[in-house]
Scaffold this motif. Structure first.
Motif, short mmCIF file in Angstrom:
data_model
loop_
_atom_site.label_atom_id
_atom_site.label_comp_id
_atom_site.label_asym_id
_atom_site.label_seq_id
_atom_site.Cartn_x
_atom_site.Cartn_y
_atom_site.Cartn_z
N MET A 195 0.86 -1.19 0.00
CA MET A 195 0.00 0.00 0.00
C MET A 195 0.90 1.24 0.00
SD MET A 195 -2.93 1.13 2.77
CE MET A 195 -4.26 0.10 2.22
N THR A 196 0.59 2.18 -0.86
CA THR A 196 1.37 3.41 -0.94
C THR A 196 1.00 4.35 0.21
OG1 THR A 196 -0.24 4.61 -2.27
CG2 THR A 196 1.39 3.27 -3.46
N LEU A 197 1.86 5.32 0.45
CA LEU A 197 1.58 6.30 1.50
C LEU A 197 0.30 7.07 1.18
CD1 LEU A 197 2.45 7.47 4.17
CD2 LEU A 197 4.01 9.00 2.94
N ALA A 198 0.09 7.40 -0.08
CA ALA A 198 -1.14 8.10 -0.46
C ALA A 198 -2.36 7.25 -0.15
CB ALA A 198 -1.10 8.49 -1.93
N SER A 199 -2.28 5.95 -0.40
CA SER A 199 -3.40 5.03 -0.08
C SER A 199 -3.66 5.01 1.42
CB SER A 199 -3.09 3.61 -0.54
OG SER A 199 -2.98 3.55 -1.92
N GLU A 200 -2.58 4.96 2.20
CA GLU A 200 -2.72 4.96 3.66
C GLU A 200 -3.38 6.25 4.13
OE1 GLU A 200 1.07 4.13 5.49
OE2 GLU A 200 1.40 2.42 4.16
N ILE A 201 -3.02 7.37 3.52
CA ILE A 201 -3.59 8.66 3.88
C ILE A 201 -5.09 8.67 3.60
CG2 ILE A 201 -3.70 11.10 3.15
CD1 ILE A 201 -0.58 10.91 2.88
N VAL A 202 -5.47 8.22 2.42
CA VAL A 202 -6.89 8.19 2.05
C VAL A 202 -7.67 7.32 3.03
CG1 VAL A 202 -8.54 7.48 0.28
CG2 VAL A 202 -6.50 8.78 -0.37
N THR A 203 -7.17 6.13 3.30
CA THR A 203 -7.84 5.20 4.21
C THR A 203 -7.97 5.80 5.61
OG1 THR A 203 -7.04 3.31 2.96
CG2 THR A 203 -7.74 2.89 5.21
N ALA A 204 -6.88 6.36 6.12
CA ALA A 204 -6.90 6.94 7.47
C ALA A 204 -7.81 8.16 7.57
CB ALA A 204 -5.48 7.31 7.91
N ALA A 205 -7.76 9.03 6.56
CA ALA A 205 -8.59 10.23 6.58
C ALA A 205 -10.07 9.87 6.56
CB ALA A 205 -8.24 11.15 5.41
N ILE A 206 -10.43 8.89 5.74
CA ILE A 206 -11.83 8.46 5.68
C ILE A 206 -12.25 7.85 7.02
CG2 ILE A 206 -13.43 6.81 4.62
CD1 ILE A 206 -11.87 7.31 1.96
N ALA A 207 -11.40 7.01 7.58
CA ALA A 207 -11.71 6.36 8.86
C ALA A 207 -11.88 7.38 9.98
CB ALA A 207 -10.62 5.36 9.22
N LYS A 208 -11.11 8.46 9.93
CA LYS A 208 -11.15 9.48 10.99
C LYS A 208 -12.07 10.64 10.65
CE LYS A 208 -6.66 8.22 12.77
NZ LYS A 208 -5.45 8.67 13.42
N ASP A 209 -12.74 10.56 9.49
CA ASP A 209 -13.65 11.61 9.04
C ASP A 209 -12.94 12.96 8.97
OD1 ASP A 209 -16.06 12.53 8.03
OD2 ASP A 209 -16.82 13.08 10.02
N VAL A 210 -11.78 12.96 8.34
CA VAL A 210 -10.93 14.14 8.22
C VAL A 210 -10.84 14.53 6.75
CG1 VAL A 210 -8.53 14.91 8.44
CG2 VAL A 210 -9.58 13.62 10.29
N THR A 211 -10.87 15.84 6.49
CA THR A 211 -10.69 16.33 5.13
C THR A 211 -9.32 16.97 4.98
OG1 THR A 211 -11.79 18.41 5.68
CG2 THR A 211 -13.14 16.66 4.68
N ILE A 212 -8.78 16.87 3.78
CA ILE A 212 -7.43 17.36 3.50
C ILE A 212 -7.44 18.27 2.28
CG2 ILE A 212 -5.10 16.63 2.79
CD1 ILE A 212 -5.59 14.08 4.48
N THR A 213 -6.62 19.31 2.35
CA THR A 213 -6.44 20.26 1.26
C THR A 213 -4.95 20.48 1.03
OG1 THR A 213 -8.53 21.38 1.64
CG2 THR A 213 -6.82 22.69 0.63
N THR A 214 -4.58 20.75 -0.21
CA THR A 214 -3.19 21.07 -0.51
C THR A 214 -3.08 22.48 -1.09
OG1 THR A 214 -3.31 20.19 -2.75
CG2 THR A 214 -2.64 18.65 -1.00
N ALA A 215 -1.95 23.12 -0.80
CA ALA A 215 -1.61 24.42 -1.39
C ALA A 215 -0.19 24.27 -1.92
CB ALA A 215 -1.70 25.53 -0.34
N GLU A 216 -0.06 24.19 -3.23
CA GLU A 216 1.22 23.86 -3.83
C GLU A 216 1.73 24.98 -4.73
OE1 GLU A 216 1.50 19.66 -5.18
OE2 GLU A 216 -0.68 19.66 -4.86
N SER A 217 3.03 25.18 -4.65
CA SER A 217 3.68 26.09 -5.58
C SER A 217 4.65 25.28 -6.44
CB SER A 217 4.39 27.21 -4.83
OG SER A 217 4.89 28.18 -5.73
N CYS A 218 5.84 24.99 -5.97
CA CYS A 218 6.85 24.34 -6.82
C CYS A 218 6.48 22.92 -7.26
CB CYS A 218 8.22 24.35 -6.14
SG CYS A 218 8.34 23.35 -4.65
N THR A 219 5.56 22.28 -6.59
CA THR A 219 5.14 20.94 -6.99
C THR A 219 3.98 20.96 -7.98
OG1 THR A 219 3.85 20.83 -4.96
CG2 THR A 219 5.98 19.69 -4.96
N GLY A 220 3.38 22.10 -8.20
CA GLY A 220 2.40 22.26 -9.27
C GLY A 220 1.23 21.30 -9.27
N GLY A 221 0.81 20.81 -8.12
CA GLY A 221 -0.34 19.93 -8.05
C GLY A 221 0.00 18.45 -7.93
#
Length: 157
Positions: free
Chosen positions: A1-27
């Motif tokens: 399982m990738t780290l991104a997959s773990e994040i999605v699973t954990a955020a859903i389980a904890k009812d948490v929402t996530i947002t990103t603000a990116e400059s040099c990574t461009g999304g």
């Protein structure tokens, strides 16, 4: 399982929402998260604010902060994270601003990337000096670091 997959699973389980603000990574952080099926249940917004004007307009970064510290600074990273969390109404927001290269200066060398992390009302920042690894490598390491920051934040909730 990738780290991104773990994040999605954990955020859903904890009812948490996530947002990103990116400059040099461009999304790229947003893309890593939204590549995971089911991420729409926890991913709110992805802001790509490459220009200073976009940082001010979309994330409420203060123009005086940009002028005093420059876009690549922990001060701006903190305001980007707070602004993204507020604008999206998210529980967690990560921000990234840096110099992927080529280029840089004596004071702000290539490979310097500043991160902000807003969790609720708390904002923390960190700077990583990845060095002149080349644009693609600095961007990929920045994505990896941002995902690690999000994962650690989820672990602490």
């Amino acid at each position: 399982m990738t780290l991104a997959s773990e994040i999605v699973t954990a955020a859903i389980a904890k009812d948490v929402t996530i947002t990103t603000a990116e400059s040099c990574t461009g999304g790229l952080v947003s893309a890593a998260i939204t590549d995971i099926a089911g991420s729409s249940a926890m991913f709110e917004h992805g802001y790509v604010t490459y220009s200073n004007a976009a940082k001010v307009e979309m994330l409420s970064v203060q123009a005086d902060t940009l002028e005093a510290h420059g876009a690549v600074s922990e001060e701006v990273a903190a305001q980007m994270a707070r602004g993204a969390a507020n604008a999206a109404g998210s529980n967690i927001a990560v921000s990234i601003t840096g110099i992927a290269g080529p280029g840089g200066s004596e004071h702000k060398p290539e490979g310097r990337v500043c991160f902000g992390l807003a969790i609720g009302e708390t904002v923390s920042t960190v700077t990583h000096e990845f060095g002149p690894l080349g644009r693609a490598q600095v961007r990929q390491r920045s994505v990896d670091m941002a995902l690690s920051l999000i994962a650690d934040a989820l672990d602490s909730l």
